[in-house]
Motif scaffolding. Sequence first.
Motif, PDB file in Angstrom:
ATOM      1  N   MET A  17     -33.031 -12.152 -26.824  1.00 11.06           N
ATOM      2  CA  MET A  17     -32.049 -12.131 -27.828  1.00 11.06           C
ATOM      3  C   MET A  17     -30.821 -11.248 -27.453  1.00 11.06           C
ATOM      4  N   PHE A  18     -31.525  -9.839 -27.267  1.00  9.89           N
ATOM      5  CA  PHE A  18     -30.247  -8.842 -27.438  1.00  9.89           C
ATOM      6  C   PHE A  18     -30.199  -8.266 -25.870  1.00  9.89           C
ATOM      7  N   LEU A  19     -31.053  -8.500 -24.956  1.00  7.93           N
ATOM      8  CA  LEU A  19     -30.980  -7.919 -23.537  1.00  7.93           C
ATOM      9  C   LEU A  19     -30.422  -8.890 -22.471  1.00  7.93           C
ATOM     10  N   ARG A  20     -30.587 -10.213 -22.834  1.00  3.63           N
ATOM     11  CA  ARG A  20     -30.181 -11.402 -21.930  1.00  3.63           C
ATOM     12  C   ARG A  20     -31.225 -11.739 -21.007  1.00  3.63           C
ATOM     13  N   GLU A  21     -32.618 -11.238 -21.328  1.00  4.33           N
ATOM     14  CA  GLU A  21     -33.549 -11.480 -20.345  1.00  4.33           C
ATOM     15  C   GLU A  21     -33.908 -12.861 -20.410  1.00  4.33           C
ATOM     16  N   LYS A  22     -34.841 -13.445 -19.480  1.00 10.58           N
ATOM     17  CA  LYS A  22     -34.960 -14.880 -19.579  1.00 10.58           C
ATOM     18  C   LYS A  22     -36.246 -15.093 -20.294  1.00 10.58           C
ATOM     19  N   LEU A  23     -36.210 -16.337 -21.160  1.00 15.08           N
ATOM     20  CA  LEU A  23     -37.148 -16.972 -21.487  1.00 15.08           C
ATOM     21  C   LEU A  23     -37.887 -18.053 -21.063  1.00 15.08           C
ATOM     22  N   SER A  24     -39.256 -17.967 -20.712  1.00 11.63           N
ATOM     23  CA  SER A  24     -40.021 -19.219 -20.040  1.00 11.63           C
ATOM     24  C   SER A  24     -40.594 -19.894 -20.804  1.00 11.63           C
ATOM     25  N   PRO A  25     -41.020 -21.171 -20.427  1.00 12.59           N
ATOM     26  CA  PRO A  25     -41.918 -21.873 -21.244  1.00 12.59           C
ATOM     27  C   PRO A  25     -43.382 -21.078 -21.522  1.00 12.59           C
ATOM     28  N   ILE A  26     -43.981 -20.248 -20.361  1.00 15.01           N
ATOM     29  CA  ILE A  26     -45.100 -19.572 -20.688  1.00 15.01           C
ATOM     30  C   ILE A  26     -45.005 -18.653 -21.775  1.00 15.01           C
TER      31      ILE A  26
END
Length: 339
Positions: free
Chosen positions: A150-159
């Motif tokens: 949300m805040f650092l724009r890091e990737k969110l994966s299905p895992i």
Amino acid sequence: MDLYNDRHTLIDNLELQEIGVDVNNDDKLQRSKKKHHNFCRHIGLLYGFLSSIFFAAGFVGVKFFENNIHSFEVALARMLIQLMGVAPLLVCKNVTFPRKPLQIYWLVCRGVTGSFSVICAYFAVQHIGVGDALAIFFSNPVFTVFFAWMFLREKLSPIDLLLAVFTVSGVVLIVQPSFIFGGNNTHEKHSRIKGAAVALVGAVFAALVYICLKKLKTGIHLLIPIFYYALCGIIISSVSLSILQAFIVPQCRKDRIILFLIGAFAVVGQLFFTKAVQLEKAAYIAIIRSLDVVFSFIFEYFAFGRIPNLKVVAGTMLILSSAVCVAVKKMLAKSNKSQ
């Protein structure tokens, strides 16, 4: 490059001479150097292991005050002792405090979120078992992944989503709500649900601490966030106790000793943890810190004779497995970037 290597060889030789090794004996010198480097390589893990022991012991101490001293007051005692432990180190090391408004803002945010996380953890410990509360509290790596997205724009994966489901399932197994597992809505059940809910809020605040530290980036001495953490904790706890009119002067000598030990264990644990992070990869230390929960169950058994049931153990394993998977995933991602 040769000058760099010569300098480090000289430092290694001096360190080995201090522990009684003859640096003129080549074979003995090489063997000693190998042992010395192996020890230095793993000392960070040892510091992480020791920090888990001290943190767990401090949380078990909080359980002694479940009926007579408010969690805000326990937190106040801890923060006062922590401040008294850190302030001399800042003076001795001649640490310069940051003056940029943005850095001060994120330091205060780190202090506020960290303070609320430990206050929530103390409240949860007083309402449910120490191991139960810490198991839920250590779901914070999963929340960290979502906040980083949300805040650092890091990737969110299905895992990450799957690990979140495992974490929620683990919390449900620990709390064992009556609408799922049956049974009467007794006062104990309500107390467990309330304690678990506050532990989850504490986990959210602990995850926000990570975001604040990432925003701070580099260039700030590691003791400064700890100082702000203690200072903010003192202010928040004092104001809250004044509003609630819940401050009680401990009359029993045993209570005063335990309050002091909670603070002392927190200071020692924080110093070991800080040193561990300096010497070892953060992902490895995050995995080691999962031992807090294991040690808390062990200490709780010896202090109160409490043995967790199988559902609690299963829920704890689900949460800790999710936290470890998050750490391993980060470690693998960093190693792939470096290649």
